[in-house]
Motif scaffolding. Structure first.
Motif, PDB file in Angstrom:
ATOM      1  N   VAL A 119     -26.760 -16.050  -9.642  1.00 17.91           N
ATOM      2  CA  VAL A 119     -27.979 -16.787  -9.990  1.00 17.91           C
ATOM      3  C   VAL A 119     -28.075 -17.083 -11.484  1.00 17.91           C
ATOM      4  CG1 VAL A 119     -29.279 -15.865  -8.032  1.00 17.91           C
ATOM      5  CG2 VAL A 119     -29.356 -14.674 -10.244  1.00 17.91           C
ATOM      6  N   GLY A 120     -27.033 -16.767 -12.258  1.00 14.63           N
ATOM      7  CA  GLY A 120     -27.121 -16.972 -13.693  1.00 14.63           C
ATOM      8  C   GLY A 120     -27.972 -15.899 -14.357  1.00 14.63           C
ATOM      9  N   ARG A 121     -28.605 -16.268 -15.462  1.00 17.45           N
ATOM     10  CA  ARG A 121     -29.450 -15.327 -16.215  1.00 17.45           C
ATOM     11  C   ARG A 121     -30.832 -15.943 -16.405  1.00 17.45           C
ATOM     12  NH1 ARG A 121     -30.352 -10.765 -18.483  1.00 17.45           N
ATOM     13  NH2 ARG A 121     -29.580 -10.846 -20.614  1.00 17.45           N
ATOM     14  N   PRO A 122     -31.756 -15.744 -15.448  1.00 21.35           N
ATOM     15  CA  PRO A 122     -33.090 -16.348 -15.565  1.00 21.35           C
ATOM     16  C   PRO A 122     -33.818 -15.977 -16.861  1.00 21.35           C
ATOM     17  CG  PRO A 122     -32.749 -15.457 -13.370  1.00 21.35           C
ATOM     18  CD  PRO A 122     -31.583 -14.996 -14.194  1.00 21.35           C
ATOM     19  N   GLN A 123     -33.567 -14.758 -17.378  1.00 15.60           N
ATOM     20  CA  GLN A 123     -34.252 -14.326 -18.599  1.00 15.60           C
ATOM     21  C   GLN A 123     -33.944 -15.226 -19.787  1.00 15.60           C
ATOM     22  OE1 GLN A 123     -32.132 -12.550 -16.676  1.00 15.60           O
ATOM     23  NE2 GLN A 123     -32.513 -10.357 -16.810  1.00 15.60           N
ATOM     24  N   LEU A 124     -32.842 -15.980 -19.707  1.00 15.12           N
ATOM     25  CA  LEU A 124     -32.431 -16.811 -20.831  1.00 15.12           C
ATOM     26  C   LEU A 124     -32.940 -18.241 -20.737  1.00 15.12           C
ATOM     27  CD1 LEU A 124     -28.731 -15.580 -21.215  1.00 15.12           C
ATOM     28  CD2 LEU A 124     -30.826 -14.615 -22.159  1.00 15.12           C
ATOM     29  N   ASP A 125     -33.735 -18.528 -19.704  1.00 16.87           N
ATOM     30  CA  ASP A 125     -34.269 -19.877 -19.539  1.00 16.87           C
ATOM     31  C   ASP A 125     -35.525 -20.121 -20.369  1.00 16.87           C
ATOM     32  OD1 ASP A 125     -32.344 -20.841 -17.835  1.00 16.87           O
ATOM     33  OD2 ASP A 125     -33.411 -20.280 -16.011  1.00 16.87           O
ATOM     34  N   LEU A 126     -36.055 -19.097 -20.977  1.00 16.67           N
ATOM     35  CA  LEU A 126     -37.309 -19.221 -21.711  1.00 16.67           C
ATOM     36  C   LEU A 126     -37.095 -19.917 -23.046  1.00 16.67           C
ATOM     37  CD1 LEU A 126     -38.625 -15.596 -21.088  1.00 16.67           C
ATOM     38  CD2 LEU A 126     -39.169 -17.643 -19.786  1.00 16.67           C
ATOM     39  N   ASP A 127     -38.159 -20.463 -23.572  1.00 20.59           N
ATOM     40  CA  ASP A 127     -38.138 -21.039 -24.916  1.00 20.59           C
ATOM     41  C   ASP A 127     -38.611 -19.981 -25.903  1.00 20.59           C
ATOM     42  OD1 ASP A 127     -37.295 -23.658 -24.225  1.00 20.59           O
ATOM     43  OD2 ASP A 127     -39.324 -24.102 -23.504  1.00 20.59           O
ATOM     44  N   PHE A 128     -37.831 -19.773 -26.937  1.00 25.28           N
ATOM     45  CA  PHE A 128     -38.165 -18.763 -27.935  1.00 25.28           C
ATOM     46  C   PHE A 128     -38.320 -19.411 -29.301  1.00 25.28           C
ATOM     47  CE2 PHE A 128     -35.664 -16.558 -24.684  1.00 25.28           C
ATOM     48  CZ  PHE A 128     -36.536 -15.533 -24.335  1.00 25.28           C
ATOM     49  N   GLU A 129     -39.313 -18.943 -30.028  1.00 27.54           N
ATOM     50  CA  GLU A 129     -39.505 -19.366 -31.409  1.00 27.54           C
ATOM     51  C   GLU A 129     -39.126 -18.211 -32.309  1.00 27.54           C
ATOM     52  OE1 GLU A 129     -43.076 -20.979 -34.366  1.00 27.54           O
ATOM     53  OE2 GLU A 129     -43.365 -20.921 -32.194  1.00 27.54           O
ATOM     54  N   THR A 130     -38.246 -18.452 -33.244  1.00 29.25           N
ATOM     55  CA  THR A 130     -37.761 -17.356 -34.071  1.00 29.25           C
ATOM     56  C   THR A 130     -38.882 -16.734 -34.899  1.00 29.25           C
ATOM     57  OG1 THR A 130     -36.199 -16.702 -35.796  1.00 29.25           O
ATOM     58  CG2 THR A 130     -37.091 -18.937 -35.929  1.00 29.25           C
TER      59      THR A 130
END
Length: 436
Positions: free
Chosen positions: A202-213
């Motif tokens: 299923v891939g890595r769902p946790q990495l689909d988010l948008d992050f602001e540094t």
């Protein structure tokens, strides 16, 4: 003792009605009645007695039995679980009170604390939960796995080449969600008589988010050193802290126009290993001393590493999920690994990503760290992109989450069909209501 918090989603009306009924019962009943025990309203000795025949709305259990220092394993899943909650009611089940209290601050997902095994059995037997998710292989998982009518799915807390990522414990679950081809090959190589059909990529769902540094602007180059911890035993020890940590930091600090981000694994900060703890303190001293002379280095013990990645131009790390997450998100940026065992051939076999990046070990560290600029240019973006596909498949942003949610949908639908086939047509709570 059980605590529930309500999230305003599609099924929250049912949850509110349930909570109102329980509160009303708690107010009108004598101390010690079952409703007070469930809501944690009674005295401590009473709050831990049997908890059956209390309906809890929800379809998906997320079972987490571990102590607080492993909370990071579940934390990274919270945004995805909140998405899942919009379609299938999610309930977080905890077995440790401090862990429950910690997650009260992080999410509005419903939460339950269950102390005893018989209470856990009653909770599962009486309610209409269909599926249970596990983010690790905690020993107490096997208490939850005793529930025969649930689909038990291991989703883990990252994609890594660590030895701990594959064990015979995988055979206990109905399904094991993995990131991609590398994980499937890993299970096939290590486990005997294992049914590969249990694995779902299923891939890595946790990495689909948008992050602001969270990092402030910086005009130069930013390089992160993110070591893992020493593991629970020597076979699972991949840390570079005690061997190379201080030397890596000193080499990075010496670079002109460079900001260094030191992001240790959460368990490095609390390590009982003397050499690791000493290295951590020394690294902090080196960075503090440099900052006192005008540098802008950062010690990031608590920040979200995925958000930090957005402001990082290159990463030094160990065999862990950190390097693979960076590879997935930023294959165009240099990645450098370490090898404490000084066996590059074995590392290439056990951690294929090492074939697409420079590796620091005892024989090579002096030469490599003497010219970091050349080190960062040692491998190509194309080789990293190919390795990204091997670990995660050719997924673009958002596709992992969609694959995760659709697979959960299918498993729930299939299980409900099986339960109906064998005569379980209504949930236990509805049946109990009908009998009253």
């Amino acid at each position: 003792m059980i605590e529930l918090e309500i999230m305003k989603v599609k099924w929250s009306v049912k949850m509110k009605e349930w909570l109102g009924q329980q509160l009303k019962s708690a107010i009108t009943s004598k101390p010690g009645v079952r409703s007070r025990r469930w809501l944690g309203l009674g005295p401590a000795p009473v709050a831990n007695q049997e908890m059956d025949h209390i309906p809890v709305p929800g379809e998906v259990i997320v079972y987490f039995s571990d102590v607080l220092n492993k909370a990071y394993q579940l934390e990274q899943w919270l945004p995805t679980l909140e998405r899942l909650h919009e379609h299938h009611g999610v309930v977080l089940v905890f077995r440790k009170v401090p862990t429950l209290r910690h997650f009260r601050k992080l999410t509005k997902l419903p939460k339950i604390y269950v102390r005893r095994l018989d209470d856990l059995v009653n909770l599962y037997d009486f309610n209409d939960f269909t599926l249970c998710l596990y983010v690790n292989n905690g020993m107490a998982n096997f208490q939850s796995l005793s529930a025969s009518r649930l689909v038990h799915v291991h989703i883990n807390h990252g994609e890594s080449d660590k030895l701990s990522m594959v064990s015979n414990q995988a055979k206990a679950y109905d399904k094991v969600f993995v990131a991609g081809p590398a994980a499937i090959a890993r299970h096939n190589a290590v486990l005997m008589d294992f049914d590969l059909d249990r694995l779902v990529a299923v891939g890595r769902p946790q990495l689909d988010l948008d992050f602001e540094t969270p990092l402030p602007p910086f005009t130069g180059r930013t390089i992160m050193y993110a070591p893992t911890w020493e593991g629970e035993n020597d076979a699972n020890n991949y840390t570079s802290m005690d061997l190379f940590g201080e030397q890596i930091i000193r080499a990075l600090v010496a670079l002109p126009n460079t900001r260094v981000i030191y992001k240790p694994h959460p368990r490095v900060v609390t390590s009982k290993n003397h050499a690791v703890a000493e290295a951590h303190l020394k690294i902090c001293e080196v960075l503090d001393e440099s900052n006192s002379s005008g540098a802008q280095h950062v010690v990031a013990e608590t920040e979200n590493i995925l958000a930090l990645f957005e402001g990082v131009d290159a990463l030094f790390t160990d065999v862990s999920s950190v390097g693979l997450d960076f590879l997935y998100l930023h294959p165009e940026r240099p990645l450098v690994l370490t090898d404490r065992r000084d066996d590059l051939s074995a590392l290439n076999s056990e951690a294929p990503v090492s074939k697409a990046c420079p590796v620091i070990n005892e024989p090579s560290r002096e030469a490599m760290l003497s010219d970091v600029t050349a080190l960062l240019a040692a491998t190509s973006t194309e080789s990293r992109r190919k390795m990204r596909s091997y670990y995660f498949g050719d997924r673009s942003k958002g596709e992992s989450t969609r694959a995760f949610l659709s697979t959960i949908d299918s498993l729930i639908g299939n299980r409900r069909g099986q339960l109906e086939k064998y005569g379980f047509h209504a949930n236990a709570a509805d049946s109990a209501d009908d009998e009253q």
